[in-house]
Design an enzyme around this catalytic site. Structure first.
Site, PDB file in Angstrom:
ATOM      1  N   HIS A 187       8.448   6.552  -0.919  1.00 10.43           N
ATOM      2  CA  HIS A 187       8.723   7.973  -0.653  1.00 10.43           C
ATOM      3  C   HIS A 187       9.098   8.713  -1.933  1.00 10.43           C
ATOM      4  O   HIS A 187       8.726   9.860  -2.122  1.00 10.43           O
ATOM      5  CB  HIS A 187       9.864   8.101   0.361  1.00 10.43           C
ATOM      6  CG  HIS A 187       9.505   7.592   1.725  1.00 10.43           C
ATOM      7  ND1 HIS A 187       9.262   8.412   2.788  1.00 10.43           N
ATOM      8  CD2 HIS A 187       9.328   6.332   2.189  1.00 10.43           C
ATOM      9  CE1 HIS A 187       8.956   7.692   3.856  1.00 10.43           C
ATOM     10  NE2 HIS A 187       8.999   6.419   3.514  1.00 10.43           N
ATOM     11  N   GLU A 233      -3.985   4.210  -4.089  1.00 11.64           N
ATOM     12  CA  GLU A 233      -4.133   3.712  -5.476  1.00 11.64           C
ATOM     13  C   GLU A 233      -5.305   2.737  -5.554  1.00 11.64           C
ATOM     14  O   GLU A 233      -6.082   2.754  -6.521  1.00 11.64           O
ATOM     15  CB  GLU A 233      -2.824   3.046  -5.926  1.00 11.64           C
ATOM     16  CG  GLU A 233      -1.703   4.065  -6.151  1.00 11.64           C
ATOM     17  CD  GLU A 233      -0.300   3.448  -6.140  1.00 11.64           C
ATOM     18  OE1 GLU A 233      -0.180   2.202  -6.230  1.00 11.64           O
ATOM     19  OE2 GLU A 233       0.685   4.205  -6.040  1.00 11.64           O
ATOM     20  N   ASP A 255      11.310  15.323   2.172  1.00 13.98           N
ATOM     21  CA  ASP A 255      10.614  14.218   2.816  1.00 13.98           C
ATOM     22  C   ASP A 255      10.926  14.256   4.317  1.00 13.98           C
ATOM     23  O   ASP A 255      12.069  14.458   4.709  1.00 13.98           O
ATOM     24  CB  ASP A 255      11.112  12.890   2.234  1.00 13.98           C
ATOM     25  CG  ASP A 255      10.305  11.707   2.728  1.00 13.98           C
ATOM     26  OD1 ASP A 255       9.661  11.073   1.895  1.00 13.98           O
ATOM     27  OD2 ASP A 255      10.312  11.413   3.947  1.00 13.98           O
ATOM     28  N   THR A 304       4.412  11.748   3.598  1.00 20.16           N
ATOM     29  CA  THR A 304       3.997  10.784   2.574  1.00 20.16           C
ATOM     30  C   THR A 304       3.041   9.732   3.145  1.00 20.16           C
ATOM     31  O   THR A 304       2.756   8.745   2.490  1.00 20.16           O
ATOM     32  CB  THR A 304       5.230  10.056   1.994  1.00 20.16           C
ATOM     33  OG1 THR A 304       5.889   9.389   3.069  1.00 20.16           O
ATOM     34  CG2 THR A 304       6.188  11.007   1.321  1.00 20.16           C
ATOM     35  N   TRP A 306       0.817   3.413   2.259  1.00 20.36           N
ATOM     36  CA  TRP A 306      -0.133   4.509   2.004  1.00 20.36           C
ATOM     37  C   TRP A 306      -0.356   4.736   0.505  1.00 20.36           C
ATOM     38  O   TRP A 306      -1.467   5.012   0.064  1.00 20.36           O
ATOM     39  CB  TRP A 306       0.350   5.789   2.691  1.00 20.36           C
ATOM     40  CG  TRP A 306      -0.638   6.912   2.648  1.00 20.36           C
ATOM     41  CD1 TRP A 306      -0.426   8.156   2.130  1.00 20.36           C
ATOM     42  CD2 TRP A 306      -1.990   6.916   3.146  1.00 20.36           C
ATOM     43  NE1 TRP A 306      -1.556   8.931   2.267  1.00 20.36           N
ATOM     44  CE2 TRP A 306      -2.532   8.197   2.890  1.00 20.36           C
ATOM     45  CE3 TRP A 306      -2.802   5.973   3.766  1.00 20.36           C
ATOM     46  CZ2 TRP A 306      -3.836   8.555   3.235  1.00 20.36           C
ATOM     47  CZ3 TRP A 306      -4.107   6.325   4.110  1.00 20.36           C
ATOM     48  CH2 TRP A 306      -4.616   7.595   3.850  1.00 20.36           C
TER      49      TRP A 306
HETATM   50  N1  UDP Z   1       4.475  -0.748  -6.765  1.00 22.87           N
HETATM   51  C1  UDP Z   1       4.634  -1.001  -8.111  1.00 22.87           C
HETATM   52  N2  UDP Z   1       4.749  -2.273  -8.512  1.00 22.87           N
HETATM   53  C2  UDP Z   1       4.708  -3.338  -7.669  1.00 22.87           C
HETATM   54  C3  UDP Z   1       4.531  -3.072  -6.283  1.00 22.87           C
HETATM   55  C4  UDP Z   1       4.409  -1.765  -5.864  1.00 22.87           C
HETATM   56  O1  UDP Z   1       4.669  -0.062  -8.925  1.00 22.87           O
HETATM   57  O2  UDP Z   1       4.839  -4.464  -8.127  1.00 22.87           O
HETATM   58  C5  UDP Z   1       4.367   0.665  -6.321  1.00 22.87           C
HETATM   59  C6  UDP Z   1       2.980   0.990  -5.835  1.00 22.87           C
HETATM   60  O3  UDP Z   1       2.178   1.390  -6.940  1.00 22.87           O
HETATM   61  C7  UDP Z   1       3.215   2.102  -4.821  1.00 22.87           C
HETATM   62  C8  UDP Z   1       4.641   1.843  -4.332  1.00 22.87           C
HETATM   63  O4  UDP Z   1       5.224   0.895  -5.222  1.00 22.87           O
HETATM   64  O5  UDP Z   1       3.145   3.371  -5.442  1.00 22.87           O
HETATM   65  C9  UDP Z   1       4.683   1.236  -2.952  1.00 22.87           C
HETATM   66  O6  UDP Z   1       4.414   2.221  -2.013  1.00 22.87           O
HETATM   67  P1  UDP Z   1       3.588   1.910  -0.700  1.00 22.87           P
HETATM   68  O7  UDP Z   1       3.478   3.185   0.065  1.00 22.87           O
HETATM   69  O8  UDP Z   1       2.312   1.250  -1.048  1.00 22.87           O
HETATM   70  O9  UDP Z   1       4.431   0.820   0.080  1.00 22.87           O
HETATM   71  P2  UDP Z   1       5.990   0.653   0.423  1.00 22.87           P
HETATM   72  O10 UDP Z   1       6.611   0.034  -0.760  1.00 22.87           O
HETATM   73  O11 UDP Z   1       6.539   1.998   0.758  1.00 22.87           O
HETATM   74  O12 UDP Z   1       5.968  -0.270   1.587  1.00 22.87           O
END
Ligand code: UDP
Length: 479
Positions: free
Chosen positions: A19, A360, A115, A137, A355
């Protein structure tokens, strides 16, 4: 004499990685359009100020001291919503008073963008008679599935174990097992339903900003707009709409994995990460480890501290695993994911389908293995595998199934089809980001919309339009 005043927006993120990232990206997008940006954040998980010298930060006392906040439980989320009310109200009230004292000198507060999980902001904005805008988001498909269930919960809940794989025709391609709530005994506890209602409600907010794309989710967005009756601004994908990339990571990124990727053959490595929140048990870790090892494909695996129940980190890996994979596997605690996905060595992404990760991956043309575990991840996984056809669903967590799925993604003709489709999907999204594309036009409209909001008065009557065809992208007002 006319003096130009900049407009100021206050952003209120929900303090969890998936978020915080889109909110900070939105801040960078709005800053590049001429707004000044204040980020009012919780004490818990404060953003790294030095990564965003262009923002002003304000820390709110969220009452989290001494409480384990590592997971966004209902209790934590409600108490954060309650505790931040007074600090935000006082901060904004002071700012509004100063605005008046400064007369026409300083920036002028235009609106609050929050948010959708920080729903307390709506009360504060209403009290202060400030316009507010909600940030979503997640995907439109996810919100649509939630609303459909709320409208007639008795039609869907509770359901029988035997119905888990039955389709939900009005929510194609979802099945009962993809329902987006943490179902307990196949029903949903009232507090969870209550929370989902609070999150999906927009109160008196005057618009909604989305990290999604009209070209991808137009039908769904139009359906939702009928319901909410406020302008929608789908201006995604945020991470590509930002003028320049700065890290939004809460955890420290281990950049050594990029050097390791540099040594791998092009299009050869599977990237494995389940995001910032989900936890798996040691059995799933073990099956995944042997599935990866037996697939004989190179892999980069993020095992986040605390992500394996009962273990600190990678010590839960089975004996003999590291010896067997040797140089072919690299494990890190947290990766610079966007750079990883953009690396030419990456061929596939074993993902939980958050998401941000979904967007990405698509934008770097990386096909996926989908292993959803929480919330919107089930909906995303179904769309990726059944509608967009850029991912393979992994529904059985067993080493032979994982090995087979990895080999299918990385080596088979079917895997090449997924790659072709994700390339096409990316191209369509990129077209929407061009000057005459939908996301860019919606961004111009958003800038005009915020610039024309009457400040410090009752929010304007909502209008039921997606976006009109404004062309100006200035947000300087003259007084
Ligand atoms: N991410 C990162 N490094 C990691 C794992 C995840 O930078 O080793 C970042 C990823 O690029 C994304 C965010 O953490 O922007 C995770 O958001 P997402 O909505 O995919 O999943 P959530 O963590 O909320 O379950």
């Amino acid at each position: 004499m006319k003096i130009q005043r900049r407009l100021r927006v206050v952003l209120v993120p929900y303090p969890f990685q998936g978020h915080v990232t889109p909110m900070l990206q939105l801040g960078s997008i709005l800053h590049s359009q001429g707004f000044s940006v204040i980020v009012a954040h919780t004490e818990y998980s404060a953003p790294n100020y030095s990564n965003h010298p262009e923002f002003v930060f304000h820390s709110m006392n969220d009452g989290s001291h001494g409480i384990d906040m590592s997971f966004p439980s209902l209790e934590n989320t409600y108490s954060m919503n309650e505790n931040c009310k007074a600090p935000l109200r006082n901060y904004l009230a002071r700012m509004m008073e100063e605005d008046e004292e400064e007369d026409v000198q300083g920036d002028q507060l235009a609106c609050i963008i929050y948010d959708n999980v920080m729903f307390f902001v709506d009360d504060v904005a209403t009290q202060l008679r400030l316009p507010s805008i909600v940030l979503r988001t997640f995907s439109a498909a996810y919100l649509n599935s939630m609303l459909t269930i709320f409208q007639e919960p008795e039609k869907y809940l509770p359901f029988e174990e035997s119905q888990l794989l039955d389709p939900l025709p009005e929510l194609h391609p979802l099945r009962y097992k993809d329902l987006t709530f943490p179902a307990i005994d196949n029903t949903v506890p009232e507090p969870v339903l209550e929370f989902c209602r609070a999150m999906s409600d927009i109160g008196s907010s005057v618009a909604t900003i989305w990290n999604t794309m009209q070209d991808l989710e137009n039908t769904m967005l139009l359906r939702l707009q009928e319901h909410y009756k406020v302008p929608f601004f789908p201006i995604g994908p945020f991470h590509k709409m930002v003028p320049s990339i700065s890290s939004t990571s809460i955890l420290e990124e281990d950049r050594s994995c990029i050097e390791w990727l540099d040594k791998q053959a092009p299009n050869s490595v599977l990237y494995v990460s389940l995001g910032s929140l989900v936890r798996i048990d040691d059995k799933e870790l073990t099956e995944t480890a042997w599935g990866l090892a037996n697939s004989k494909q190179p892999f980069l695996w993020v095992i986040r501290p605390g992500s394996v129940s009962g273990f600190q980190c990678a010590e839960a890996l089975p004996d003999g695993f590291e010896k067997m994979v040797g140089e072919r596997g690299q494990i890190v605690k947290w990766a610079p994911q966007k750079q990883v996905l953009a690396h030419p060595a990456i061929a596939g992404f074993f993902t939980h389908c958050g998401w941000n990760s979904t967007l990405e991956s698509i934008l770097e043309e990386v096909p996926m293995i989908c292993r959803p575990l929480l919330a919107d991840q089930f909906v995303n996984a179904r769309y990726l595998s059944q509608i967009y056809k850029v991912g393979l669903e992994l529904e059985v967590i067993e080493r032979t199934v994982i090995e087979k799925t990895v080999r299918k993604l990385m080596l088979s003709e079917g895997g090449k089809d997924l790659k072709r489709r994700v390339v096409e999907m990316k191209q369509n999204i990129v077209a929407g980001m061009q000057m005459d594309g939908s996301s860019q036009k919606n961004l111009n409209d958003l800038v005009d919309f915020i610039s024309s909001l009457p400040s410090r008065c009752s929010p304007p009557t909502p209008v039921a339009i997606m976006c009109s065809n404004h062309t100006s992208s200035k947000c300087i007002i003259e007084s």
